[in-house]
Design a protein around this motif. Structure first.
Motif, PDB file in Angstrom:
ATOM      1  N   SER A  23       0.810  -1.222   0.031  1.00  0.00           N
ATOM      2  CA  SER A  23      -0.039  -0.003  -0.022  1.00  0.00           C
ATOM      3  C   SER A  23       0.837   1.104  -0.026  1.00  0.00           C
ATOM      4  N   LEU A  24       1.963   1.247   0.865  1.00  0.00           N
ATOM      5  CA  LEU A  24       2.848   2.496   0.570  1.00  0.00           C
ATOM      6  C   LEU A  24       3.577   2.643  -0.505  1.00  0.00           C
ATOM      7  N   VAL A  25       3.916   1.489  -1.041  1.00  0.00           N
ATOM      8  CA  VAL A  25       4.523   1.770  -2.646  1.00  0.00           C
ATOM      9  C   VAL A  25       3.349   2.561  -3.308  1.00  0.00           C
ATOM     10  N   PHE A  26       2.511   1.727  -3.437  1.00  0.00           N
ATOM     11  CA  PHE A  26       1.369   2.202  -4.418  1.00  0.00           C
ATOM     12  C   PHE A  26       1.022   3.584  -4.102  1.00  0.00           C
ATOM     13  N   GLY A  27       0.656   4.018  -2.768  1.00  0.00           N
ATOM     14  CA  GLY A  27       0.050   5.171  -2.353  1.00  0.00           C
ATOM     15  C   GLY A  27       1.277   6.235  -2.608  1.00  0.00           C
ATOM     16  N   ILE A  28       2.364   6.237  -2.635  1.00  0.00           N
ATOM     17  CA  ILE A  28       3.431   7.186  -2.595  1.00  0.00           C
ATOM     18  C   ILE A  28       4.026   7.331  -3.970  1.00  0.00           C
ATOM     19  N   MET A  29       4.529   6.015  -4.611  1.00  0.00           N
ATOM     20  CA  MET A  29       5.097   6.079  -5.876  1.00  0.00           C
ATOM     21  C   MET A  29       3.983   5.928  -6.769  1.00  0.00           C
ATOM     22  N   ARG A  30       2.611   5.450  -6.533  1.00  0.00           N
ATOM     23  CA  ARG A  30       1.870   5.348  -7.561  1.00  0.00           C
ATOM     24  C   ARG A  30       2.073   4.121  -8.678  1.00  0.00           C
ATOM     25  N   ILE A  31       3.002   2.947  -8.082  1.00  0.00           N
ATOM     26  CA  ILE A  31       3.226   2.021  -8.983  1.00  0.00           C
ATOM     27  C   ILE A  31       2.664   0.756  -8.090  1.00  0.00           C
ATOM     28  N   VAL A  32       2.303  -0.466  -9.050  1.00  0.00           N
ATOM     29  CA  VAL A  32       1.973  -1.652  -8.449  1.00  0.00           C
ATOM     30  C   VAL A  32       3.355  -2.624  -8.584  1.00  0.00           C
ATOM     31  N   ASN A  33       3.799  -3.130  -7.692  1.00  0.00           N
ATOM     32  CA  ASN A  33       4.587  -3.966  -7.291  1.00  0.00           C
ATOM     33  C   ASN A  33       4.202  -5.182  -7.397  1.00  0.00           C
ATOM     34  N   VAL A  34       4.278  -5.957  -8.787  1.00  0.00           N
ATOM     35  CA  VAL A  34       3.685  -7.195  -8.723  1.00  0.00           C
ATOM     36  C   VAL A  34       4.754  -8.308  -8.049  1.00  0.00           C
ATOM     37  N   ALA A  35       6.349  -7.699  -7.777  1.00  0.00           N
ATOM     38  CA  ALA A  35       7.048  -8.891  -7.146  1.00  0.00           C
ATOM     39  C   ALA A  35       6.997  -8.749  -5.664  1.00  0.00           C
ATOM     40  N   HIS A  36       6.151  -7.875  -5.045  1.00  0.00           N
ATOM     41  CA  HIS A  36       5.940  -7.672  -3.654  1.00  0.00           C
ATOM     42  C   HIS A  36       5.929  -9.123  -2.966  1.00  0.00           C
ATOM     43  N   GLY A  37       5.141 -10.024  -3.562  1.00  0.00           N
ATOM     44  CA  GLY A  37       5.363 -11.302  -2.971  1.00  0.00           C
ATOM     45  C   GLY A  37       6.344 -12.100  -2.799  1.00  0.00           C
ATOM     46  N   GLU A  38       7.377 -11.772  -3.789  1.00  0.00           N
ATOM     47  CA  GLU A  38       8.654 -12.400  -3.921  1.00  0.00           C
ATOM     48  C   GLU A  38       9.734 -12.085  -2.827  1.00  0.00           C
ATOM     49  N   PHE A  39       9.474 -10.476  -2.293  1.00  0.00           N
ATOM     50  CA  PHE A  39      10.198 -10.038  -1.132  1.00  0.00           C
ATOM     51  C   PHE A  39       9.886 -10.649  -0.071  1.00  0.00           C
ATOM     52  N   PHE A  40       8.487 -10.981   0.001  1.00  0.00           N
ATOM     53  CA  PHE A  40       8.100 -11.747   1.205  1.00  0.00           C
ATOM     54  C   PHE A  40       8.985 -13.158   1.487  1.00  0.00           C
ATOM     55  N   MET A  41       8.702 -13.840   0.220  1.00  0.00           N
ATOM     56  CA  MET A  41       9.221 -15.333   0.057  1.00  0.00           C
ATOM     57  C   MET A  41      10.929 -15.074   0.402  1.00  0.00           C
ATOM     58  N   LEU A  42      11.330 -14.115  -0.179  1.00  0.00           N
ATOM     59  CA  LEU A  42      12.864 -13.919   0.276  1.00  0.00           C
ATOM     60  C   LEU A  42      13.064 -13.583   1.605  1.00  0.00           C
ATOM     61  N   GLY A  43      12.202 -12.930   2.350  1.00  0.00           N
ATOM     62  CA  GLY A  43      12.315 -12.833   3.835  1.00  0.00           C
ATOM     63  C   GLY A  43      12.368 -14.212   4.509  1.00  0.00           C
ATOM     64  N   ALA A  44      11.542 -15.050   4.076  1.00  0.00           N
ATOM     65  CA  ALA A  44      11.421 -16.399   4.568  1.00  0.00           C
ATOM     66  C   ALA A  44      12.682 -17.022   4.311  1.00  0.00           C
TER      67      ALA A  44
END
Lengths: 293, 320, 247
Positions: A29-50
């Motif tokens: 939400s922050l990325v879209f709200g402030i940068m106005r882009i949709v980050n489809v790779a967001h889930g992969e950052f989640f996966m990387l975290g794990a």
């Protein structure tokens, strides 16, 4: 188990997913709200975290708490760094054009996912929880760690809220969100703000993943579900709205937990996705956002 | 556009079709099968190109139209015992109906919301296929028996599982789709779509019903994609849920971007190129999607016009 | 004022709010067929908002609009264009990546389809005519984005002409034009006024005084004054506040 306790158990499980979902969705939400882009790779950052959490915890022998704390520190930092690199190399060059960034982040999704497959492998691997303590409720024992996850999530949410509303950095972010050109005229380094926001978004997802990985395992495909759920939360809660995101995550998390306990998961997903799509069609600003025209 | 230019364009397209026809006799067996597959998938890409390249609408759920055609043909032939022509028609009609409904709903949104909504509707279809596994065999899918995949043409039985016959059928499907997309691209409707893509408000202020035009584009695009799906079921016999997932929705985007969006011949070039790129990569690693990901990033960063798009911009301005 | 039933376009109590801002506030505006009306006023007076309401780009908060005796208040923009209202954008909105010819062709082809004459020659003539009248004929192969700003404004006018409208709304058309081009433009509008009704938003007072049959002055969303150029010029309040110096 009787119905009442069964419902309570489902609700508790839902609360845990909601806690993790709130953090993940907030990043998106922050990325879209402030940068106005949709980050489809967001889930992969989640996966990387794990996945990184798994690596760190296997490096640290001894008490699982040690490995866990180390993972909690190292994993978000590494994921944040990767996000920064991606932002610098790719997104900035595209000038944050909405369509181009979607295509590019889809590419990033596959690159990150497949690199995880190559170096981590296709198996799902568990990480030990830092402590095992059972909270004894009248009807059943419940994992103390899971309750701690909810607590940790609340702490991180509050910290992010504090960052956004009470610090100078947060002020810069909100100014940039409000009007990018005016912010530039005020000598706000918009590029650096964007980089910071993108990294922050990724880090929130990574923290959420580290929290959840002792409960569910680390697997290279685990990013897809959080991505779709985060989309749903952000759409329902309104973009860029912290309170909306939290409320929507609660609704979706609890709802998902309760429905999954009583209904077939696939059917539940069908209905949920269809409902959200229809919300977006008939009320594009979500349920909490404000219409732009 | 004068007569000479028009003749040149049609001649070019007929030559391309002829080239593929000649290849039928020249290609070794493995590549022969690949080309047949590519020709059918290129129809999917051309359907996608109509919406993405010409109308400027980025759909992330186009697999649902392909799947509608695939399952429309597959299920009618499997459960109802329909023959090839009826099954194929069933798939096309299913796609047309789905695209009309989806168009009416999704065209209320624009930009990013449109992308997300198309993605979600496609997910709904995918999950429904999995859920109704009693009929659709769910995740595993099913195969259409070889005996079923034959057509009676003027007293002669054409076995579509025979590689040569299959190639001709694929080429026929491809040729029809190619010529249809050429006609649309050069028609008034095609020019209006481009105008909508370039400046929708201006187009509406010239008196064009932009909603009706976009809806027509969605239906045409969805129907052509469904024809590809129906063709795939009939020619290759494998019907599975993987043809309805997100990944399969991303592939036509990749193919069109590679070959050149808003060009008639770009889609087939892009499909051919990327199919082989992935094919070769899968020989080395199971992580061939990595190639897809890298390709998307590089394309959008350095090469957004794609192969034919760049050719058209630099050297051959008359390419449709 | 003549009776409303013979007016070409008329608004009744038309209002448009943006949040708390009343951009257009209870405006009763009417034009007779064949007149050239200039709409003047300071920035933010609501001129572009008013014409946007008339041509359908914006929906009103309240009030109604009539065109040729028909209520068009809830008619979508593209249908109003088909009824005969054409609007040239204040912020140039041409098809930047198409040639001047293709820009005008898009406008002309829609009109021609209505007349069912599929003659390519007739269409081509219509496009050439619009380009010649606006002085863009020798630039017809240039991409719109490569045209000078003033010429892009003229391209807007050419597109409006190609629509063969009954009411042509020109929103600050002379912005960016040289003196010579402004002269040509004045002659062009006089010629257009023989076939169509013209509503002109302008800041260039010289153009206004020479072209307008009547002038409407707006301020803060309301009509301040309306009358012949002489009457408006003599109106002390208008003069002091808004006429300023000619461009």
């Amino acid at each position: 188990m009787a119905f009442g306790p069964h419902l309570l158990l489902a609700a508790l499980e839902g609360l845990v997913s909601a806690a993790v979902l709130a953090l993940t969705a907030l990043g998106l939400s922050l990325v879209f709200g402030i940068m106005r882009i949709v980050n489809v790779a967001h889930g992969e950052f989640f996966m990387l975290g794990a996945v990184i959490a798994w690596f760190v915890s296997t490096v640290f022998g001894g008490h699982p708490a040690l490995g866990f704390v180390a993972a909690l520190i190292v994993s978000p930092l590494v994921v944040g760094a990767i996000a920064l690199i991606a932002e610098r190399l790719v997104l900035r060059r595209l000038n944050y054009d909405p369509e181009a960034t979607i295509v590019a982040t889809i590419g990033m999704l596959y690159v990150i996912q497949q690199l995880a497959l190559t170096f981590y492998g296709p198996e799902a691997r568990p990480v030990e929880a830092p402590f095992t303590y059972r909270v004894l409720l009248p009807w059943f024992g419940y994992s103390g760690y899971k309750l701690a996850v909810v607590g940790a999530s609340i702490v991180v949410l509050l910290a992010t809220w504090f960052l956004l509303t009470r610090t100078r950095i947060g002020l810069l972010m909100r100014a940039t969100q409000y009007d990018r050109e005016t912010a530039q005229a005020f000598a706000i380094p918009v590029d650096r703000v964007y980089a910071g926001v993108f990294a922050l978004g990724a880090m929130l997802a990574a923290i959420a993943a580290v929290l959840i990985v002792p409960i569910s395992q680390a697997h290279y495909l685990m990013g897809l579900d959080p991505l779709l759920l985060s989309f749903i939360v952000v759409i329902i809660g309104g973009l860029g709205s912290l309170s909306g995101t939290v409320v929507a995550a609660l609704v979706i998390g609890l709802g998902d937990g309760i429905i999954s306990a009583f209904f077939q998961p696939t059917l539940a997903k069908i209905i949920a996705t269809l409902l959200v799509a229809l919300v977006l069609v008939f009320r594009p600003q979500g349920l909490f956002g404000r219409a732009t025209r | 556009m004068n007569k000479a230019a028009t003749t040149r364009i049609w001649l070019l397209h007929f030559c391309v079709i002829l080239l593929f026809a000649v290849l039928q006799f020249v290609l070794p067996p493995y590549h022969h099968g690949v080309f047949a597959r590519v020709l059918v998938l290129a129809v999917f890409a051309m359907g996608y190109n109509l919406l993405f390249g010409y109308a400027g609408l980025l759909s992330l759920g186009h697999a649902m139209f392909f799947a509608a055609g695939l399952y429309g043909a597959g299920l009618t032939m499997l459960h109802l015992g329909w023959g090839v022509p009826a099954g194929f028609a069933g798939g096309v009609v299913a796609g047309a109906a789905l695209s009309l409904i989806v168009g009416l709903l999704t065209l209320r949104t624009t930009g990013v919301a449109f992308m997300i909504v198309t993605l979600m509707f496609a997910q709904v279809l995918y999950l429904t296929i999995i859920y109704s596994s009693g009929w659709t065999m769910g995740d595993q899918g099913f195969a259409l028996a070889q005996g079923v995949r034959a057509v009676m043409l003027g007293g002669m039985r054409l076995d579509l599982t025979d590689p040569a016959t299959r190639y001709w059928a694929a080429l026929a499907l491809f040729s029809i789709a190619l010529l249809i997309s050429l006609v649309i691209a050069r028609s008034r409707h095609g020019r209006v779509l481009v105008a909508i893509r370039e400046n929708e408000e201006r187009t509406s202020m010239l008196g064009y019903n932009t909603f009706a035009n976009k809806l027509t584009a969605v239906v045409a695009s969805g129907t052509i994609s469904a024809a590809a799906g129906a063709g795939y079921a009939v020619l290759f016999g494998s019907v599975g849920a993987n043809f309805a997932n997100v990944q399969f929705s991303i592939l036509p985007l990749l193919w069109v971007l590679t070959g050149g969006a808003a060009t008639t011949l770009g889609p087939v070039i892009g499909t051919l190129f990327m199919y082989y790129a992935v094919d070769i990569a899968s020989g080395f690693t199971s992580a061939w999607l990595l190639i897809v990901g890298l390709a998307l990033i590089l394309l959008v960063l350095f090469f957004p016009r794609g192969i034919l798009g760049t050719v058209r911009a630099r050297w051959v301005g008359w390419l449709p | 004022m003549s009776s409303a039933s013979t007016a070409l376009v008329a608004t009744h109590g038309l209002s448009r709010n943006f949040g708390g801002l009343k951009a257009v506030n209870q405006v009763d505006f009417a034009m007779m067929p064949g007149e050239v009306r200039a709409l003047i006023g300071p920035n933010g007076a609501g001129k572009t908002t008013l014409v946007s309401l008339i041509c359908g780009r914006l929906a009103p908060t309240s009030g109604s609009i009539e065109f040729a005796g028909k209520d068009i208040t809830s008619l979508p923009a593209f249908r109003r264009v088909r009824l005969g209202i054409a609007y040239t954008f204040q912020i140039t909105s041409v098809f930047a990546n198409l040639t001047a010819w293709d820009n005008v062709a898009l406008a002309a082809q829609r009109v021609h389809e209505r007349h069912l004459r599929r003659s390519a020659h007739a269409l081509s003539q219509a496009i050439t005519s619009a380009l010649e009248r606006t002085g863009l004929a020798d630039r017809s192969d240039q991409l719109a984005r490569h045209l000078a700003y003033g010429h892009q404004r003229l391209l807007e006018v050419a597109m409006g002409l190609a629509l063969q409208p009954r009411l042509l709304i020109l929103d600050e058309p002379t912005q960016g034009l040289s003196d010579g081009e402004v002269e040509n433009f004045i002659a062009l509008v006089k010629e257009i006024a023989r076939e169509a009704t013209v509503l002109l938003i302008e800041h260039n007072m010289d153009v206004v005084m020479r072209l307008a049959d009547r002038i409407t002055v707006m301020e803060a969303g309301r009509i301040l004054a309306e009358g012949t150029p002489d009457a408006i010029r003599a109106d002390a309040e208008v003069q002091r506040a808004y006429l300023g110096t000619p461009a």
